[in-house]
Motif scaffolding. Structure first.
Motif, mmCIF file in Angstrom:
data_model
loop_
_atom_site.group_PDB
_atom_site.id
_atom_site.type_symbol
_atom_site.label_atom_id
_atom_site.label_comp_id
_atom_site.label_asym_id
_atom_site.label_seq_id
_atom_site.Cartn_x
_atom_site.Cartn_y
_atom_site.Cartn_z
ATOM 1 N N ALA A 245 0.797 -1.174 -0.081
ATOM 2 C CA ALA A 245 0.090 -0.173 -0.044
ATOM 3 C C ALA A 245 0.788 1.239 0.088
ATOM 4 N N ALA A 246 2.001 1.157 0.659
ATOM 5 C CA ALA A 246 2.682 2.542 0.953
ATOM 6 C C ALA A 246 3.968 2.669 -0.064
ATOM 7 N N ALA A 247 4.327 1.789 -0.835
ATOM 8 C CA ALA A 247 5.579 1.823 -1.890
ATOM 9 C C ALA A 247 5.697 3.226 -2.347
ATOM 10 N N GLY A 248 4.693 3.497 -2.706
ATOM 11 C CA GLY A 248 4.669 4.846 -3.814
ATOM 12 C C GLY A 248 4.906 6.097 -3.021
ATOM 13 N N TRP A 249 4.902 5.964 -1.647
ATOM 14 C CA TRP A 249 5.243 7.279 -0.945
ATOM 15 C C TRP A 249 6.277 7.037 -0.026
ATOM 16 N N LEU A 250 6.889 6.222 -0.155
ATOM 17 C CA LEU A 250 8.245 5.935 0.791
ATOM 18 C C LEU A 250 9.355 6.375 -0.223
ATOM 19 N N SER A 251 10.450 6.749 0.692
ATOM 20 C CA SER A 251 11.793 7.169 0.013
ATOM 21 C C SER A 251 12.385 5.764 -0.519
ATOM 22 N N ALA A 252 13.433 5.907 -1.465
ATOM 23 C CA ALA A 252 14.212 4.721 -1.803
ATOM 24 C C ALA A 252 14.798 3.983 -0.521
ATOM 25 N N GLU A 253 15.236 4.994 0.343
ATOM 26 C CA GLU A 253 16.089 4.369 1.412
ATOM 27 C C GLU A 253 15.236 3.539 2.314
ATOM 28 N N ASP A 254 14.051 3.991 2.393
ATOM 29 C CA ASP A 254 13.119 3.362 3.443
ATOM 30 C C ASP A 254 12.552 2.036 2.752
ATOM 31 N N LEU A 255 12.383 1.954 1.425
ATOM 32 C CA LEU A 255 11.882 0.937 0.746
ATOM 33 C C LEU A 255 12.994 -0.110 0.800
ATOM 34 N N THR A 256 14.422 0.185 0.708
ATOM 35 C CA THR A 256 15.442 -0.614 0.713
ATOM 36 C C THR A 256 15.574 -1.312 2.161
ATOM 37 N N ALA A 257 15.220 -0.539 3.160
ATOM 38 C CA ALA A 257 15.380 -0.797 4.531
ATOM 39 C C ALA A 257 14.137 -1.858 4.749
ATOM 40 N N LEU A 258 13.151 -1.381 4.390
ATOM 41 C CA LEU A 258 11.813 -2.374 4.379
ATOM 42 C C LEU A 258 12.015 -3.614 3.832
ATOM 43 N N ASP A 259 12.561 -3.601 2.495
ATOM 44 C CA ASP A 259 12.715 -5.024 1.877
ATOM 45 C C ASP A 259 13.650 -5.789 2.641
ATOM 46 N N ARG A 260 14.895 -5.407 3.216
ATOM 47 C CA ARG A 260 15.580 -6.059 4.171
ATOM 48 C C ARG A 260 14.911 -6.779 5.193
ATOM 49 N N LEU A 261 13.921 -6.064 5.890
ATOM 50 C CA LEU A 261 13.435 -6.611 6.731
ATOM 51 C C LEU A 261 12.228 -7.780 6.437
ATOM 52 N N LEU A 262 11.824 -7.576 5.391
ATOM 53 C CA LEU A 262 11.022 -8.729 4.833
ATOM 54 C C LEU A 262 11.642 -9.830 3.965
ATOM 55 N N ASP A 263 12.835 -9.717 3.877
ATOM 56 C CA ASP A 263 13.676 -10.771 3.210
ATOM 57 C C ASP A 263 13.971 -11.730 4.335
ATOM 58 N N THR A 264 13.240 -12.967 4.121
ATOM 59 C CA THR A 264 13.391 -14.000 5.209
ATOM 60 C C THR A 264 14.916 -14.581 4.960
ATOM 61 N N GLY A 265 15.570 -14.404 4.113
ATOM 62 C CA GLY A 265 16.940 -15.049 4.059
ATOM 63 C C GLY A 265 17.924 -14.034 4.407
ATOM 64 N N ASP A 266 17.694 -12.835 4.859
ATOM 65 C CA ASP A 266 18.483 -11.619 5.366
ATOM 66 C C ASP A 266 18.359 -12.157 6.967
ATOM 67 N N PRO A 267 19.787 -12.071 7.515
ATOM 68 C CA PRO A 267 19.750 -12.233 8.918
ATOM 69 C C PRO A 267 19.534 -10.972 9.594
ATOM 70 N N ARG A 268 19.148 -9.740 8.975
ATOM 71 C CA ARG A 268 18.577 -8.885 9.525
ATOM 72 C C ARG A 268 16.893 -8.634 9.346
ATOM 73 N N SER A 269 16.391 -9.779 9.001
ATOM 74 C CA SER A 269 14.808 -9.550 8.654
ATOM 75 C C SER A 269 13.934 -9.884 9.962
ATOM 76 N N LEU A 270 12.759 -9.661 9.919
ATOM 77 C CA LEU A 270 11.797 -9.668 11.023
ATOM 78 C C LEU A 270 11.981 -11.086 11.685
ATOM 79 N N LEU A 271 11.957 -11.949 10.636
ATOM 80 C CA LEU A 271 12.124 -13.432 11.453
ATOM 81 C C LEU A 271 13.097 -13.860 11.993
ATOM 82 N N HIS A 272 14.376 -13.041 11.945
ATOM 83 C CA HIS A 272 15.424 -13.296 12.611
ATOM 84 C C HIS A 272 15.728 -12.518 13.944
#
Length: 290
Positions: A245-272
């Motif tokens: 819903a929010a992608a079009g209103w977030l900065s590129a930096e915010d989107l990059t950080a959000l995608d890292r949180l959502l990437d389940t393979g990233d050690p910094r993701s929400l699941l880890h």
């Protein structure tokens, strides 16, 4: 009515193949919602000022059945009419009722509760409306319809939430502190356009519909992720929907950080992360037809 229940960032009406696929994802999130909030939903049901155990219950905007099954746990002799606009959610709820041996006590009704012609819901002793009224275009009319359907002395329980829960600690994520609040600020603006009754004080509307408000209770929820493995999955599912819903209103930096949180393979993701804490508030109104 654009779906009930519950606590997903977008409860839009389901139409077409894309939306049916989206409904599948929403059903999973609703089931997670029921799991992580189970203790709090049960405490709300126990708080209701009921003089006798209800035998006929309506779950208005039932989603996948969080309220339905909580109420049947508390009132095992009751029969519940579960009402929702989503056929997929009702099918999911029916399957759960069958798996629990409760199919004889649960009736599902697909209905748009903004339609002036309401379905026949019988004469219930208790109507449960959790996170559903704010989705209606005409909640005042819906409340009058509930008042007319309730048995004399029957109770309406309205449960509404302040918003989708927060999970990250202050200052997280490290590279973009405050990201979660910025995401919510965007979706709050979008919701304000389409859900004007979100966050409303339902007390005056209940009184105007003919009810006597017998109780109001604010419920604060604060659950550490270490207490429930489901909290990480719930945060993941919710923030995935918020990103859509929010992608079009977030900065590129915010989107990059959000995608890292959502990437389940990233050690910094929400699941880890081991520092998630689910935080939100709900308000409950108990209103009687006198």
């Amino acid at each position: 009515m654009n779906r009930a229940h519950t606590h997903t960032p977008d409860h839009g009406a389901q139409h077409g193949r894309h939306q049916e696929h989206d409904a599948d994802g929403q059903a999973e999130l609703l089931d997670l919602d029921a799991e992580v909030f189970a203790e709090h939903i049960a405490s709300i049901a126990a708080w209701l000022p009921l003089t006798t155990s209800p035998r006929r219950i309506v779950d208005l905007g039932c989603g996948t059945g969080a309220g339905t099954f909580t109420l049947l746990d508390r009132f095992p002799d009751a029969h519940v009419t579960a009402v929702d606009t989503s056929a997929g959610h009702l099918q999911h709820l029916h399957a759960k009722a069958c798996a629990r041996g409760l199919e004889g006590q649960v009736r599902t009704v697909q209905a748009d509760l903004d339609d002036p012609a309401w379905p026949d819901l019988g004469s219930p002793d208790l109507v449960w409306a959790s996170a559903s009224l704010h989705h209606m275009a005409h909640p005042e009319r819906a409340l009058r319809n509930v008042h007319g359907a309730l048995a004399p002395g029957g109770l309406l329980a309205v449960v509404e939430l302040a918003g989708f829960p927060r999970f990250l600690p202050e200052g997280a994520p490290e590279e973009q502190p405050g990201l979660e609040e910025r995401c919510h600020a965007v979706t709050d603006r979008l919701h304000a356009e389409h859900l004007p009754h979100r966050g409303a004080d339902w007390g005056p509307m209940l009184t105007a519909a003919g009810f006597t408000v017998e109780g109001e209770r604010a419920v604060s929820v604060n659950i550490e992720g270490s207490r429930s493995e489901a909290i990480g999955r719930y945060a993941l599912g919710g923030l995935q929907r918020i990103r859509s819903a929010a992608a079009g209103w977030l900065s590129a930096e915010d989107l990059t950080a959000l995608d890292r949180l959502l990437d389940t393979g990233d050690p910094r993701s929400l699941l880890h992360r081991d520092d998630l804490v689910m935080r939100t508030e709900r308000t409950v109104w108990a209103a009687r037809r006198t």
